[in-house]
Design an enzyme around this catalytic site. Structure first.
Site, PDB file in Angstrom:
ATOM      1  N   THR A 280       0.148   0.572 -44.988  1.00 31.38           N
ATOM      2  CA  THR A 280       1.110   1.562 -45.503  1.00 31.38           C
ATOM      3  C   THR A 280       0.621   2.997 -45.331  1.00 31.38           C
ATOM      4  O   THR A 280       1.399   3.904 -45.058  1.00 31.38           O
ATOM      5  CB  THR A 280       1.355   1.317 -47.018  1.00 31.38           C
ATOM      6  OG1 THR A 280       1.941   0.033 -47.158  1.00 31.38           O
ATOM      7  CG2 THR A 280       2.270   2.346 -47.617  1.00 31.38           C
TER       8      THR A 280
ATOM      9  N   GLN B 115      -6.679 -21.446 -60.964  1.00 31.64           N
ATOM     10  CA  GLN B 115      -5.474 -20.621 -60.796  1.00 31.64           C
ATOM     11  C   GLN B 115      -5.529 -19.383 -61.691  1.00 31.64           C
ATOM     12  O   GLN B 115      -4.775 -18.438 -61.492  1.00 31.64           O
ATOM     13  CB  GLN B 115      -4.233 -21.449 -61.152  1.00 31.64           C
ATOM     14  CG  GLN B 115      -3.966 -22.563 -60.175  1.00 31.64           C
ATOM     15  CD  GLN B 115      -2.752 -23.415 -60.529  1.00 31.64           C
ATOM     16  OE1 GLN B 115      -1.910 -23.008 -61.326  1.00 31.64           O
ATOM     17  NE2 GLN B 115      -2.664 -24.575 -59.934  1.00 31.64           N
TER      18      GLN B 115
HETATM   19  N1  ASP Z   1       2.298  -4.324 -46.067  1.00 35.19           N
HETATM   20  C1  ASP Z   1       1.287  -3.308 -46.169  1.00 35.19           C
HETATM   21  C2  ASP Z   1       0.006  -3.830 -45.530  1.00 35.19           C
HETATM   22  O1  ASP Z   1      -0.705  -4.568 -46.146  1.00 35.19           O
HETATM   23  C3  ASP Z   1       1.065  -2.931 -47.598  1.00 35.19           C
HETATM   24  C4  ASP Z   1       0.023  -1.858 -47.839  1.00 35.19           C
HETATM   25  O2  ASP Z   1      -0.608  -1.323 -46.949  1.00 35.19           O
HETATM   26  O3  ASP Z   1      -0.165  -1.483 -48.993  1.00 35.19           O
HETATM   27  O4  ASP Z   1      -0.280  -3.512 -44.392  1.00 35.19           O
END
Ligand code: ASP
Length: 339
Positions: free
Chosen positions: A12, A274
């Site tokens: 992200t 878990q």
């Molecule tokens: N979907 C993204 C990833 O893991 C989420 C993130 O970076 O926070 O690449």
């Protein structure tokens, strides 16, 4: 002046919205332009980007190997390493790297963000800038954090103890069974007693070559056919059994018999709970006594991510099944608590 190798894998932190509104990775140069502050550091920052940055949900053991090799090949040239990575599978990559990079004496800090770096309220800048600061912190010529760690939202966690526990909060990670290694406030406060003490041996790169594992998360009502089909997967070498509470499961005869059959076929069964917090204690309840008797291995307080990657690592060595079982119960990189 210390030198840092900054490795960009995607996530992200470096994403933008495409025409359909979905977040996709964009290139490293555009990301770096968003953080002019990086130039203010008195460190040399060398960068290395994945040719095609990826969402970490697409990370595979081959990608872990690529990252480990980049660090290994450039180990002497830098004082520390920062990896920009998606948060979704960051704890798996951190755990895998901890097993791949044996005798580590420099910092390998993974970080990322919940909001892309281009957004006004992004958490990316603080995460990245502090991760760099931590990776360059040394005392008497020795890295203060000589281990693989995750820095996220003011906390530094041991990589193989961490787990992504929130998909929305800026505080995305926890380390339920181990203290944080450091906290970032006005000052960086290092928790010296919790940080690994390195040995003098040279760095060794362990390759991962076996992913013939399965995981079974127990649930009330699991059918015999379900378990039967898993233990009969061709070439299966190990099962991570996610049990209830302190390592408990059903005492139904068919269930225990199928586990015995799997163990006879030389499949390693590793019992982890878990529950995020606490540890497996086989034999504490009647519902875990059979596990102990038939040779299920206790994963104690290991995270799911550490259990999966530790098995992949050990299965890739030439250790015998009984040696693998012994190693699973020992803390190789601080991934489980001592008894
Ligand atoms: N979907 C993204 C990833 O893991 C989420 C993130 O970076 O926070 O690449």
């Amino acid at each position: 002046m210390s030198s840092i190798l900054l490795i960009y894998t995607g996530g992200t932190i470096g994403m933008v919205k495409d025409d359909s509104g979905a977040l996709v990775s964009f290139n490293f140069d555009s990301l770096i332009k968003e953080i002019p502050e990086i130039k203010k550091f008195a460190h040399t920052i060398v960068t290395h980007s994945f040719e095609v940055p990826i969402d970490s949900s697409n990370m595979q053991p081959e990608n872990w190997m690529d990252i480990a090799e980049i660090i290994y090949d450039n180990y002497d040239a830098h004082d520390g390493f920062v990896i920009l990575h998606g948060s979704d599978t960051m704890a798996y990559t951190a755990s895998a790297l901890s097993f791949m990079l044996e005798n580590l004496s420099k910092s390998v800090i993974l970080t990322g963000s919940q909001l892309p770096i281009g957004e006004v309220r992004t958490d990316a800048k603080e995460n990245l800038l502090t991760a760099i600061e931590i990776a360059t912190t040394s005392k008497n010529g020795q890295a203060v954090v000589p281990e693989v760690a995750i820095y996220f939202e003011y906390d530094l966690y041991r990589g193989n103890r961490s787990t992504k526990s929130n998909a929305e909060d800026f505080e995305a990670f926890t380390s339920p069974n181990y203290e944080v290694l450091a906290q970032a406030g006005v000052k960086l406060k290092f928790n010296k007693n919790a940080i690994y003490t390195p040995n003098e041996k040279p760095l060794k790169l362990n390759k991962f070559s076996n992913n013939h594992i399965a995981t079974i998360k127990l649930f009330p009502g699991m059918t015999e056919q379900y378990l039967f089909s898993i233990i009969n997967i061709p070439n299966l070498k190990a099962i991570v059994l996610e049990t209830f509470g302190a390592g408990n499961g059903s005492t139904q005869i068919w269930f225990i018999d199928l586990l015995i059959e799997a163990i006879r076929k030389d499949i390693v069964i590793l019992n982890i709970s878990q529950c995020e917090g606490g540890a497996v204690a086989q034999g504490k309840y009647e519902t875990s006594s059979a596990f102990k008797k038939i040779g299920v291995v206790s994963g104690k307080d290991m995270t799911y991510e550490a259990a999966v990657t530790k098995l992949m690592y050990l299965l890739g060595t030439n250790l015998s099944t009984s040696q693998i079982k012994k190693q699973l119960e020992l803390p190789l990189r601080g991934e489980i608590s001592e008894d």
